[in-house]
Write an enzyme that holds these catalytic residues in place. Structure first.
Site, PDB file in Angstrom:
ATOM      1  CB  ILE A   1     -22.535  13.434  90.836  1.00 27.22           C
ATOM      2  CG1 ILE A   1     -23.491  12.241  90.751  1.00 27.22           C
ATOM      3  CG2 ILE A   1     -21.140  12.989  91.233  1.00 27.22           C
ATOM      4  CD1 ILE A   1     -23.664  11.462  92.025  1.00 27.22           C
TER       5      ILE A   1
ATOM      6  CG  PHE B   1     -25.717   8.035  79.182  1.00 24.74           C
ATOM      7  CD1 PHE B   1     -26.074   6.785  78.697  1.00 24.74           C
ATOM      8  CD2 PHE B   1     -25.452   9.033  78.262  1.00 24.74           C
ATOM      9  CE1 PHE B   1     -26.162   6.532  77.337  1.00 24.74           C
ATOM     10  CE2 PHE B   1     -25.538   8.805  76.894  1.00 24.74           C
ATOM     11  CZ  PHE B   1     -25.903   7.542  76.435  1.00 24.74           C
ATOM     12  CB  SER B   2     -22.915   6.471  84.861  1.00 26.32           C
ATOM     13  OG  SER B   2     -21.941   7.008  83.991  1.00 26.32           O
ATOM     14  CD  GLU B   3     -22.180  11.422  86.995  1.00 24.33           C
ATOM     15  OE1 GLU B   3     -22.870  11.863  87.947  1.00 24.33           O
ATOM     16  OE2 GLU B   3     -21.507  10.406  87.053  1.00 24.33           O
ATOM     17  CB  THR B   4     -26.978  13.867  82.219  1.00 27.47           C
ATOM     18  OG1 THR B   4     -27.430  12.624  81.659  1.00 27.47           O
ATOM     19  CG2 THR B   4     -27.390  14.999  81.297  1.00 27.47           C
TER      20      THR B   4
END
Length: 265
Positions: free
Chosen positions: A67, A42-45
């Site tokens: 990030i 995913f774009s973020e975890t």
């Protein structure tokens, strides 16, 4: 490790921006967390760890790198905690020790984020060409986020952009991403945007809350309104309400859990 998949900034499953939320029982090193985020894709975890009562450490990883701040994964993490505990408010602390205050507001979640300034900047023409933009109305740069902001003339052009991502990533170095925005032509919304970040994440982020740390202030000053409704015109689409209060931005959105399971470590 208990793990959830949550669609953020939407009330519908399979819309908005999917995030993974991981609740490790033991401390994980950065390399392991990065490997998990890359595996999930995913774009973020987000990885959250309780410190005391309603205070949690939170870290965010894209498939490529850690990030500092992520809106949709914060929303997803809040949704998980609100659904699985009796908490009514949460304080997250990221690895930069930025404190994020979260509260439940009916069926929505209200997040308090910091506000960052932008400055005038020059942008290579090859970057604009790679995005497929015909005319840029304004060019700004957010040094805190390392994100270029480009305002263009119409929301319809914004929605139709089909960037050449190979050319885009070769057009600039030292940035995290490019945010393209336009005033909305839909009476429901004030502004629309899309976020492209092949330098540090995926080609395009479906719905991005973290950019409101500078994008809300940008549109508040342009539209002379402190409360705004935003639409992200990606393929999955997403919506949120934002409000600027002094040096804070409040982001109001919904989220939907779509998976609950165990990640085997």
């Amino acid at each position: 490790m208990k793990t959830y998949f949550v669609d953020s900034f939407t009330s519908e499953k399979f819309k908005g921006n999917p995030a993974a939320v991981c609740l490790p029982d033991t401390e994980l090193d950065s390399k392991t967390m990065q490997s998990i985020a890359t595996e999930i894709g995913f774009s973020e975890t987000a990885f959250i760890k309780q410190i005391s009562d309603n205070i949690y450490r939170i870290r965010f990883f894209s498939p490529k790198t850690e990030i500092p701040l992520c809106g949709h994964a914060t929303l997803a993490s809040s949704k998980v905690l609100f659904d699985t505990t009796t908490l009514e408010n949460i304080k997250f602390i990221n690895f930069d020790n930025v404190e994020l205050y979260i509260e439940k507001v009916g069926n929505k979640i209200k997040m308090q984020f910091p506000v960052y300034d932008t400055e005038e900047t020059e942008v290579p023409q090859k970057l604009i060409d790679a995005l497929g933009i015909s005319e840029v109305l304004n060019k700004r740069y957010g040094p805190k986020n390392k994100i270029i902001l480009l305002e263009i003339k119409s929301a319809s052009e914004l929605a139709s952009l089909k960037p050449d991502f190979t050319a885009l990533i070769n057009s600039h170095t030292g940035i995290s991403g490019v945010l393209v925005t336009a005033v909305s032509d839909n009476a429901t919304f004030d502004f629309e945007y899309r976020y492209f970040w092949p330098w540090s994440g995926s080609n395009e982020d479906p719905v991005t809350g973290g950019v409101q740390t500078f994008l809300t202030k940008y549109w508040v000053e342009k539209l002379n309104k402190t409360k705004l409704n935003a639409f992200q015109s990606s393929l999955r689409t997403g919506t949120m309400s934002v409000e600027l209060v002094d040096d804070k931005v409040f982001i109001l959105g919904e989220a939907v859990k779509v998976l609950e399971g165990q990640f085997v470590l």
